[in-house]
Design a protein around this motif. Structure first.
Motif, PDB file in Angstrom:
ATOM      1  N   THR A 112       0.850  -1.194   0.000  1.00  0.00           N
ATOM      2  CA  THR A 112       0.000   0.000   0.000  1.00  0.00           C
ATOM      3  C   THR A 112       0.894   1.255   0.000  1.00  0.00           C
ATOM      4  N   GLY A 113       2.095   1.072  -0.581  1.00  0.00           N
ATOM      5  CA  GLY A 113       3.044   2.160  -0.801  1.00  0.00           C
ATOM      6  C   GLY A 113       3.409   2.172  -2.281  1.00  0.00           C
ATOM      7  N   PRO A 114       4.706   2.069  -2.611  1.00  0.00           N
ATOM      8  CA  PRO A 114       5.113   2.193  -4.022  1.00  0.00           C
ATOM      9  C   PRO A 114       4.471   1.177  -4.971  1.00  0.00           C
ATOM     10  N   GLN A 115       4.083   0.010  -4.454  1.00  0.00           N
ATOM     11  CA  GLN A 115       3.460  -1.008  -5.319  1.00  0.00           C
ATOM     12  C   GLN A 115       1.932  -0.950  -5.313  1.00  0.00           C
ATOM     13  N   CYS A 116       1.361   0.121  -4.788  1.00  0.00           N
ATOM     14  CA  CYS A 116      -0.097   0.179  -4.670  1.00  0.00           C
ATOM     15  C   CYS A 116      -0.759   0.176  -6.046  1.00  0.00           C
ATOM     16  N   SER A 145      -0.309  -2.416   7.753  1.00  0.00           N
ATOM     17  CA  SER A 145       1.020  -2.341   7.140  1.00  0.00           C
ATOM     18  C   SER A 145       2.015  -2.645   8.250  1.00  0.00           C
ATOM     19  N   ASN A 146       3.168  -3.184   7.908  1.00  0.00           N
ATOM     20  CA  ASN A 146       4.141  -3.546   8.945  1.00  0.00           C
ATOM     21  C   ASN A 146       4.499  -2.360   9.837  1.00  0.00           C
ATOM     22  N   TRP A 147       4.538  -1.193   9.238  1.00  0.00           N
ATOM     23  CA  TRP A 147       4.873   0.014   9.995  1.00  0.00           C
ATOM     24  C   TRP A 147       3.912   0.213  11.161  1.00  0.00           C
ATOM     25  N   GLN A 148       2.619  -0.088  10.955  1.00  0.00           N
ATOM     26  CA  GLN A 148       1.601   0.270  11.959  1.00  0.00           C
ATOM     27  C   GLN A 148       1.797  -0.406  13.335  1.00  0.00           C
ATOM     28  N   PRO A 149       1.829  -1.752  13.418  1.00  0.00           N
ATOM     29  CA  PRO A 149       1.987  -2.343  14.760  1.00  0.00           C
ATOM     30  C   PRO A 149       3.360  -2.052  15.369  1.00  0.00           C
ATOM     31  N   LYS A 189     -15.031  -0.450  14.156  1.00  0.00           N
ATOM     32  CA  LYS A 189     -15.237  -0.007  12.769  1.00  0.00           C
ATOM     33  C   LYS A 189     -13.954   0.603  12.224  1.00  0.00           C
ATOM     34  N   PHE A 190     -13.656   0.328  10.938  1.00  0.00           N
ATOM     35  CA  PHE A 190     -12.495   0.987  10.327  1.00  0.00           C
ATOM     36  C   PHE A 190     -12.804   1.369   8.888  1.00  0.00           C
ATOM     37  N   THR A 191     -11.997   2.318   8.393  1.00  0.00           N
ATOM     38  CA  THR A 191     -12.100   2.716   6.992  1.00  0.00           C
ATOM     39  C   THR A 191     -10.760   2.403   6.330  1.00  0.00           C
ATOM     40  N   LEU A 192     -10.720   2.540   5.013  1.00  0.00           N
ATOM     41  CA  LEU A 192      -9.465   2.305   4.292  1.00  0.00           C
ATOM     42  C   LEU A 192      -8.853   3.643   3.905  1.00  0.00           C
ATOM     43  N   SER A 193      -7.530   3.701   3.959  1.00  0.00           N
ATOM     44  CA  SER A 193      -6.810   4.893   3.514  1.00  0.00           C
ATOM     45  C   SER A 193      -6.949   5.002   1.985  1.00  0.00           C
ATOM     46  N   PRO A 194      -6.557   6.136   1.401  1.00  0.00           N
ATOM     47  CA  PRO A 194      -6.591   6.238  -0.069  1.00  0.00           C
ATOM     48  C   PRO A 194      -5.727   5.157  -0.733  1.00  0.00           C
ATOM     49  N   GLN A 195      -4.762   4.627   0.044  1.00  0.00           N
ATOM     50  CA  GLN A 195      -3.898   3.557  -0.505  1.00  0.00           C
ATOM     51  C   GLN A 195      -4.492   2.178  -0.224  1.00  0.00           C
ATOM     52  N   ARG A 196      -5.703   2.149   0.383  1.00  0.00           N
ATOM     53  CA  ARG A 196      -6.478   0.914   0.608  1.00  0.00           C
ATOM     54  C   ARG A 196      -5.929   0.034   1.740  1.00  0.00           C
ATOM     55  N   LEU A 217      -4.855   4.958  13.698  1.00  0.00           N
ATOM     56  CA  LEU A 217      -3.501   5.067  13.126  1.00  0.00           C
ATOM     57  C   LEU A 217      -3.556   4.744  11.624  1.00  0.00           C
ATOM     58  N   ALA A 218      -3.141   5.715  10.811  1.00  0.00           N
ATOM     59  CA  ALA A 218      -3.137   5.536   9.350  1.00  0.00           C
ATOM     60  C   ALA A 218      -1.714   5.281   8.896  1.00  0.00           C
ATOM     61  N   ASP A 219      -1.528   4.299   8.037  1.00  0.00           N
ATOM     62  CA  ASP A 219      -0.207   4.114   7.424  1.00  0.00           C
ATOM     63  C   ASP A 219       0.076   5.354   6.569  1.00  0.00           C
ATOM     64  N   PRO A 220       1.328   5.824   6.576  1.00  0.00           N
ATOM     65  CA  PRO A 220       1.619   7.027   5.766  1.00  0.00           C
ATOM     66  C   PRO A 220       1.453   6.804   4.263  1.00  0.00           C
ATOM     67  N   GLY A 221       1.459   5.549   3.829  1.00  0.00           N
ATOM     68  CA  GLY A 221       1.268   5.264   2.394  1.00  0.00           C
ATOM     69  C   GLY A 221       2.355   5.877   1.531  1.00  0.00           C
ATOM     70  N   ARG A 222       3.562   5.940   2.093  1.00  0.00           N
ATOM     71  CA  ARG A 222       4.671   6.598   1.384  1.00  0.00           C
ATOM     72  C   ARG A 222       4.927   5.942   0.036  1.00  0.00           C
ATOM     73  N   GLY A 223       5.020   6.749  -1.009  1.00  0.00           N
ATOM     74  CA  GLY A 223       5.423   6.237  -2.321  1.00  0.00           C
ATOM     75  C   GLY A 223       4.289   5.737  -3.190  1.00  0.00           C
TER      76      GLY A 223
END
Ligand code: BEZ
Length: 388
Positions: free
Chosen positions: A132-136, A146-150, A346-353, A379-385
């Motif tokens: 959900t970053g450069p390969q999104c 995402s691994n970053w989150q936990p 309840k959760f939503t998805l980031s723009p990177q899904r 907590l939202a993954d930054p979705g870098r890249g």
């Protein structure tokens, strides 16, 4: 007036019956399950499948009005076989959607194949940041993290406890390294310092030399990322080496999820952070846990939850297009903007899904990861890249 009403009614009936007819014509939805059935992550794959199937059964065995036909591949958590394995589902079985997998290295190859072929992919565990970053891609979704989150959430918890000097230990592959990165970011932002990172190859369990190094360095805290069979062995070895008494061990919650019966006394009291816990007392979670336990004769864990929510996400998308997977844009848009009524909350998805979700502090008590607080809210993954 009467004539136009008659015409309208006839047109409405024709439209309705043509929709019903079109739906009746739709063949079974082909779902490819690419999960580990062997190796250190085998139990994780099994729980994901059980969770996915539970939600399908709750829907009467149909999603978007279509029955489900399953195709299964054991990915063995083996990245070198991943491209061949995923192509069995894409090219040989011609599946409509792939659900998989657990291991980040395998999932990265799956994401490449999904992007190239345009096949819908829902990742029910593997946290590889790049997915959900450069390969999104618009057809790639995640129901897990995402691994970053936990890693980040556990770093917040460890810094909050006032620890200053940390050592990290993990398997040397994407999940381990990215989780450690997330931990380090939050821990150092909170005033701590990671004095040493240590790793061993996946799925190795020769922990002894690394435990000796921990004993020599005497940090305030040790952060570990392991999961499945490897986590069982690590937690027991840490205790057997006498370290549990002297140096607090924390981890992303995979260290103690789905593993507690096997870890026994060695895991008691361990603190972890994760987007699920066993005692979330909401009607939604209670119903999920009861249904899962009745159907499977075992309590659900985080992996079962993520499989269940992968099916929920797919169900929402398919309902919006009445099972017509050729309406890709509408299908993906519905999935991306959905609010998922998950047992985790309840959760939503980031723009990177990737899920934007609460991370809980948990403490092991008996055979449960008991939630004692919230480490980071929403907590939202930054979705870098990610360039959508
Ligand atoms: C991973 O490889 O991404 C992973 C495996 C097990 C638990 C969590 C993450």
């Amino acid at each position: 007036m009467r004539l136009s009403h008659t015409l309208f009614t006839a047109a409405a009936i024709a439209a309705l019956s043509s929709t019903a007819f079109a739906q009746a014509q739709l063949p079974p939805l082909k779902v490819g399950l690419m999960l580990p059935a062997t190796g250190t992550f085998a139990a994780l794959g099994d729980m994901i499948e059980r969770g996915f199937k539970l939600h399908v059964e709750e829907q009467g065995g149909k999603l978007g009005g279509r029955t489900i036909q399953y195709f299964k591949v054991d990915d063995e958590s083996e990245p070198s076989k991943a491209t061949d394995n995923v192509n069995k589902l894409i090219k040989r079985d011609n599946v409509d959607v792939i659900v998989g997998t657990v291991h980040s290295g395998v999932a990265l190859a799956m994401a490449r194949a999904a992007k190239d072929s345009g096949t819908l992919l829902i990742v029910p565990n593997a946290g590889a940041d790049a997915i959900t970053g450069p390969q999104c891609a618009p057809n790639i979704f995640r129901s897990s993290f995402s691994n970053w989150q936990p890693g980040y959430a556990t770093g917040v918890v460890a810094a909050g406890k006032g620890y200053k000097r940390a050592m990290t230990i993990t398997w040397n592959y994407a999940a381990g390294n990215e989780t450690v990165k997330g931990f380090t970011e939050a821990f150092e932002k909170g005033g701590g310092k990671v004095i040493k990172d240590m790793s061993l190859p996946f799925p190795g369990v020769e922990f002894q030399p690394l435990l000796t190094e921990i004993a020599a360095q005497k940090p305030d805290v040790v952060f570990a990322f392991f999961a499945g069979g490897g986590a069982v062995k690590f937690v027991k070895d840490y205790d057997a080496a006498g370290l549990k008494k002297s140096i607090p061990l924390v981890g992303s919650g995979f260290l103690t999820d789905g593993t507690l019966e096997a870890q026994g006394a060695s895991a008691q009291g361990l603190i972890t952070a994760l987007h699920y816990g066993d005692n979330i007392e909401t009607p939604r979670n209670t119903a999920f846990r009861n249904k899962f336990a009745v159907a499977n004769k075992v309590n659900p864990d985080v992996y079962a939850l993520q499989g269940y929510d992968a099916a929920q996400m797919l169900a929402i998308g398919l309902a919006s297009v009445k099972g017509d997977t050729s309406k890709k844009d509408a299908l993906y848009a519905a999935m991306n903007k959905a609010q998922i009524d998950s047992p985790r909350g309840k959760f939503t998805l980031s723009p990177q899904r990737n899920p934007t979700q609460d991370f809980y502090v948990r403490e092991v008590k008996g055979n449960y990861n008991v939630v004692t607080g919230v480490a980071v809210k929403a907590l939202a993954d930054p979705g870098r890249g990610c360039k959508p």
